[in-house]
Design a protein around this motif. Structure first.
Motif, PDB file in Angstrom:
ATOM      1  N   UNK A 126      48.977  45.423 -52.832  1.00  0.00           N
ATOM      2  CA  UNK A 126      47.674  45.174 -53.457  1.00  0.00           C
ATOM      3  C   UNK A 126      47.696  45.679 -54.903  1.00  0.00           C
ATOM      4  N   UNK A 127      47.735  44.779 -55.888  1.00  0.00           N
ATOM      5  CA  UNK A 127      47.763  45.211 -57.290  1.00  0.00           C
ATOM      6  C   UNK A 127      46.422  45.695 -57.809  1.00  0.00           C
ATOM      7  N   UNK A 128      45.367  45.338 -57.129  1.00  0.00           N
ATOM      8  CA  UNK A 128      44.050  45.790 -57.573  1.00  0.00           C
ATOM      9  C   UNK A 128      43.112  45.765 -56.376  1.00  0.00           C
ATOM     10  N   UNK A 129      42.697  46.924 -55.959  1.00  0.00           N
ATOM     11  CA  UNK A 129      41.813  47.020 -54.804  1.00  0.00           C
ATOM     12  C   UNK A 129      40.462  46.452 -55.168  1.00  0.00           C
ATOM     13  N   UNK A 130      40.000  45.500 -54.387  1.00  0.00           N
ATOM     14  CA  UNK A 130      38.692  44.910 -54.607  1.00  0.00           C
ATOM     15  C   UNK A 130      37.759  45.354 -53.487  1.00  0.00           C
ATOM     16  N   UNK A 142      23.711  42.981 -46.463  1.00  0.00           N
ATOM     17  CA  UNK A 142      24.446  42.254 -47.493  1.00  0.00           C
ATOM     18  C   UNK A 142      23.526  41.271 -48.208  1.00  0.00           C
ATOM     19  N   UNK A 143      22.262  41.631 -48.335  1.00  0.00           N
ATOM     20  CA  UNK A 143      21.280  40.709 -48.889  1.00  0.00           C
ATOM     21  C   UNK A 143      21.131  40.826 -50.397  1.00  0.00           C
ATOM     22  N   UNK A 165      26.795  37.556 -55.787  1.00  0.00           N
ATOM     23  CA  UNK A 165      27.435  36.974 -56.971  1.00  0.00           C
ATOM     24  C   UNK A 165      28.794  37.616 -57.220  1.00  0.00           C
ATOM     25  N   UNK A 166      28.853  38.927 -57.093  1.00  0.00           N
ATOM     26  CA  UNK A 166      30.090  39.644 -57.406  1.00  0.00           C
ATOM     27  C   UNK A 166      31.173  39.434 -56.354  1.00  0.00           C
ATOM     28  N   UNK A 214      33.870  32.716 -59.121  1.00  0.00           N
ATOM     29  CA  UNK A 214      33.188  31.721 -59.956  1.00  0.00           C
ATOM     30  C   UNK A 214      31.740  32.126 -60.234  1.00  0.00           C
ATOM     31  N   UNK A 215      31.066  32.666 -59.220  1.00  0.00           N
ATOM     32  CA  UNK A 215      29.690  33.112 -59.416  1.00  0.00           C
ATOM     33  C   UNK A 215      29.628  34.340 -60.304  1.00  0.00           C
ATOM     34  N   UNK A 216      30.645  35.181 -60.220  1.00  0.00           N
ATOM     35  CA  UNK A 216      30.702  36.362 -61.087  1.00  0.00           C
ATOM     36  C   UNK A 216      30.791  35.939 -62.545  1.00  0.00           C
ATOM     37  N   UNK A 217      31.665  34.960 -62.825  1.00  0.00           N
ATOM     38  CA  UNK A 217      31.791  34.461 -64.198  1.00  0.00           C
ATOM     39  C   UNK A 217      30.490  33.809 -64.651  1.00  0.00           C
ATOM     40  N   UNK A 218      29.851  33.061 -63.750  1.00  0.00           N
ATOM     41  CA  UNK A 218      28.566  32.426 -64.087  1.00  0.00           C
ATOM     42  C   UNK A 218      27.534  33.482 -64.454  1.00  0.00           C
ATOM     43  N   UNK A 219      27.502  34.567 -63.684  1.00  0.00           N
ATOM     44  CA  UNK A 219      26.540  35.647 -63.953  1.00  0.00           C
ATOM     45  C   UNK A 219      26.798  36.273 -65.314  1.00  0.00           C
ATOM     46  N   UNK A 220      28.072  36.578 -65.611  1.00  0.00           N
ATOM     47  CA  UNK A 220      28.410  37.220 -66.883  1.00  0.00           C
ATOM     48  C   UNK A 220      28.115  36.299 -68.065  1.00  0.00           C
ATOM     49  N   UNK A 221      28.461  35.013 -67.919  1.00  0.00           N
ATOM     50  CA  UNK A 221      28.217  34.062 -69.016  1.00  0.00           C
ATOM     51  C   UNK A 221      26.723  33.898 -69.254  1.00  0.00           C
ATOM     52  N   UNK A 222      25.950  33.861 -68.165  1.00  0.00           N
ATOM     53  CA  UNK A 222      24.498  33.729 -68.296  1.00  0.00           C
ATOM     54  C   UNK A 222      23.899  34.928 -69.005  1.00  0.00           C
ATOM     55  N   UNK A 223      24.331  36.127 -68.596  1.00  0.00           N
ATOM     56  CA  UNK A 223      23.820  37.338 -69.243  1.00  0.00           C
ATOM     57  C   UNK A 223      24.198  37.364 -70.718  1.00  0.00           C
TER      58      UNK A 223
END
Length: 406
Positions: free
Chosen positions: A244-248, A260-261, A267-268, A272-281
């Motif tokens: 595991x190169x990066x623990x997620x 988990x609501x 998003x995180x 793809x949703x994470x990128x959408x969130x960051x781009x939107x912000x």
């Protein structure tokens, strides 16, 4: 393994010489990144894991470990292999992730964790306590002076003790459950050997914990310390390795009652949703920034021009009255009257005769007698060289009544 390390030594020696003689910007930070060729990256051990574990399959994870298991295996009860993580800490391994990892090990698998810092939750679950005498040391120059001497508790291993010349924190395990823990290696601190490498049994499997991940970095693998790395990894059982190169954070949870609501958590969990969130912000921030800078200035109020004709006329008339130049005002009143007659009634005012008076009375709807009296007064006053104030006022009143049809 030694041939590979020797090859890397030659390549990295040339690289280091270029860096040191060129710009002198070698990155001496402990990043433990698998893509980093800097001294304290893990590029060599990560890319040569296939050779290091030549009899086992090595799977380089590109997704969350438990997502991989969930997507590629039907059940978590099977014997999958060994999970490997070499990092500064496992801060992204949440409480749920730790529970999943322990469940994975309990089913007959293994895990190798080499960390500078073990979280409180992880220490509690493994029933261990740690101590780091150098936890307040962060500067590169201060870390450079930290040397270490390691031992492995196996007489078959040669070249002991293993000495390391820099960045060796005095980080070790203090207490542990002796009924299910085996000390595999130690570090000499102030003349006393203390555990820094242990095997902790958990269910059907085991977790191997190591307190000095820096010994697996490029720096030491290029300084004839590869033997220590080989010896440490030789303790791991033969099985598939999940590197595991990066623990997620775990996307998959076997506990459906977990909350988990959270919208942001959802998003995180997806790239793809994470990128959408960051781009939107970022877009909202840029909009606010440019909108604030380009805000239109207040438009000044432009008042309409005032009609000063009446005021000017009053001023001029007051001037004439003050000078008692009544004749001048009479002439101007007569000129004004005749101009109004020409423009309003379209009559020629050159000859103020009987015909003119009749036409003017008819068009203006005034009595013939009043019109005749007005015209005669105008002719009389126009011929005089001087006029009195009473005559001026009388003329003004007659003209005013004429246009009002009085």
């Amino acid at each position: 393994m030694k041939q590979i390390i020797n090859t890397y030594k030659r390549l990295f020696s040339i690289l280091f010489l270029v860096l040191l003689s060129g710009c002198g910007k070698t990155n001496w930070n402990e990043n433990f990144r698998e893509k980093e060729k800097s001294p304290f990256g893990t590029y060599i051990v990560y890319n040569e894991a296939d050779e290091l574990f030549e009899n086992e399959e090595v799977i380089y994870l590109k997704e969350n470990f438990y997502d991989y298991l969930f997507n590629n295996y039907e059940t978590s009860e099977a014997d999958f292999g060994t999970y490997v993580c070499i990092k500064n800490d496992a801060y992204k391994l949440t409480s749920d992730g730790i529970d999943d990892l322990l469940s994975f090990v309990s089913n007959g698998n293994n895990a190798f964790l080499s960390l500078n810092q073990f979280s409180a939750n992880l220490r509690e679950k493994l029933e261990i306590t740690t101590n780091d005498l150098d936890k307040k040391i962060d500067a590169i120059q201060d870390l450079k002076s930290l040397k270490g001497e390691f031992y492995l508790n196996n007489e078959r291993f040669e070249q002991q003790p293993f000495t390391f010349d820099r960045n060796i924190r005095r980080h070790y395990f203090v207490t542990y459950n002796e009924n299910k823990t085996i000390v595999l290696g130690s570090s000499k601190i102030d003349g006393e050997k203390v555990p820094n490498f242990m095997k902790i049994y958990h269910g059907k499997g085991a977790i191997y914990v190591h307190s000095n991940p820096v010994v697996f970095t490029n720096y030491y693998l290029l300084k004839d310390k590869e033997q220590y790395t080989e010896n440490v990894f030789s303790y791991l059982p033969s099985s598939t390795l999940f590197w595991d190169p990066h623990i997620k954070k775990s996307d998959y949870s076997k506990q459906p009652d977990k909350d988990n609501t959270s919208v942001f958590k959802f998003f995180l969990q997806h790239e793809t949703l994470t990128w959408f969130l960051f781009v939107s912000l970022a877009g909202v921030l840029l909009f606010m920034l440019f909108n604030a800078r380009r805000k239109q200035r207040a438009i000044p109020v432009i008042h309409p021009l005032e009609n000063t004709t009446v005021a000017f006329t009053q001023t001029i008339s007051s001037l004439y009255l003050k000078e008692e130049d009544h004749k001048n005002l009479v002439d101007k009143k007569i000129a004004f009257f005749l101009e109004q007659v020409r423009s309003k009634y379209l009559l020629n005012t050159n000859n103020l005769n009987k015909d003119f008076i009749q036409h003017l009375a008819a068009k203006s709807d005034n009595k013939i007698q009043n019109t005749k009296y007005l015209i005669n007064t105008i002719i009389t006053l126009h011929k005089r060289s001087e006029c009195s104030e009473e005559e001026l006022l009388g003329l003004h009143k007659m003209i005013d009544n004429f246009f009002k049809n009085k």
